[in-house]
Enzyme design. Structure first.
Site, short mmCIF file in Angstrom:
data_model
loop_
_atom_site.label_atom_id
_atom_site.label_comp_id
_atom_site.label_asym_id
_atom_site.label_seq_id
_atom_site.Cartn_x
_atom_site.Cartn_y
_atom_site.Cartn_z
N GLY A 106 -0.35 -1.62 3.90
CA GLY A 106 0.57 -1.08 2.80
C GLY A 106 1.97 -1.83 3.42
N GLU A 122 0.20 -4.52 -1.80
CA GLU A 122 0.01 -4.64 -0.34
C GLU A 122 -1.40 -4.80 0.05
OE1 GLU A 122 2.05 -5.27 2.03
OE2 GLU A 122 4.30 -5.03 0.79
N GLU A 126 -3.05 -7.88 2.11
CA GLU A 126 -3.20 -7.72 3.60
C GLU A 126 -4.59 -7.83 3.87
OE1 GLU A 126 -1.35 -4.15 5.11
OE2 GLU A 126 0.62 -5.39 5.12
N PRO A 143 9.37 9.16 11.72
CA PRO A 143 10.10 9.93 12.44
C PRO A 143 11.95 9.70 12.50
CG PRO A 143 8.29 9.28 13.43
CD PRO A 143 8.05 8.22 12.38
N GLU A 169 -6.13 -9.29 11.78
CA GLU A 169 -7.34 -8.86 11.36
C GLU A 169 -7.46 -7.52 10.13
OE1 GLU A 169 -10.76 -7.62 14.27
OE2 GLU A 169 -9.03 -7.75 15.76
#
Ligand SMILES: [Zn+2]
Length: 200
Positions: A106, A122, A126, A143, A169
């Protein structure tokens, strides 16, 4: 671009990369708006002023106010029920924060892109996998509330699993036995997804 250093600004972070050595990031520096010195419109000194009950960076010369907002992002639980039953894709982060740790694929939503388009892009960048986005799992704030991430379930349409340039990876893992994930938001999304599939 003139000099060897290329500066990329996203909210709260400046990435410095040495263009003579490719696009490898060599330094990240946190740069909250409280440290911003000059107006991006007229170059006057910024000051602080209360707008709508909150202190904000403000330019008394031209009236520019910096309204700080969370960065929108998208991520996906990627499934391939036919070939990888009971498994999902994780990627190991190449860059800070939490470099070396596993997360869902993401990243940030680009201007002009829908949240679903961002999730698809994304995942492709990735993991090398083309996916279709299915149901939304939920939206969580980080948070510190700097980032707002919407998580989707997605399924593979094509491509070969291969880590992109942002990842060390990419690999399939059993949904029931994942490694520790880097971020609370990703853990919460996976937990919510597990509850959803166990209720089916
Ligand atoms: Zn100004």
């Amino acid at each position: 671009m003139g000099g060897p250093l290329r500066y990329a600004l996203s909210t709260g972070a400046i990435a410095l990369s040495d263009a003579s050595q490719g696009s490898e990031f060599v330094q990240w520096r946190h740069a909250p708006p409280s440290e911003w010195q000059f107006c991006p419109l007229c170059r006057s000194d910024l000051t602080n002023q209360v707008w709508d009950g909150k202190m904000r960076r403000y330019c008394p010369a031209c009236g520019f106010v910096y309204w700080e907002r969370p960065v929108p992002a998208a991520a996906a639980v990627v499934l391939d029920p036919a070939r990888q039953p009971g498994q999902m894709v994780l990627v190991r982060r190449r860059y800070p924060p939490e470099e070396g740790q596993w997360t869902l694929p993401g990243g940030g939503i680009e201007a002009g892109e829908s949240v679903q388009e961002a999730a698809r892009r994304e995942v492709l960048e990735e993991t090398g996998l083309a996916v279709a986005v299915d149901q939304q799992i939920g939206t969580w704030s980080t948070p510190s509330a700097e980032t707002l991430i919407t998580f989707f379930a997605a399924h593979v349409l094509g491509g070969q699993l291969e880590a992109g340039t942002d990842a060390l990876e990419a690999a399939w893992f059993p949904i029931a036995a994942l490694p520790d994930l880097a971020f609370n938001t990703h853990r919460d999304a996976v937990e919510s997804f597990r509850k959803h599939i166990s209720s089916l």
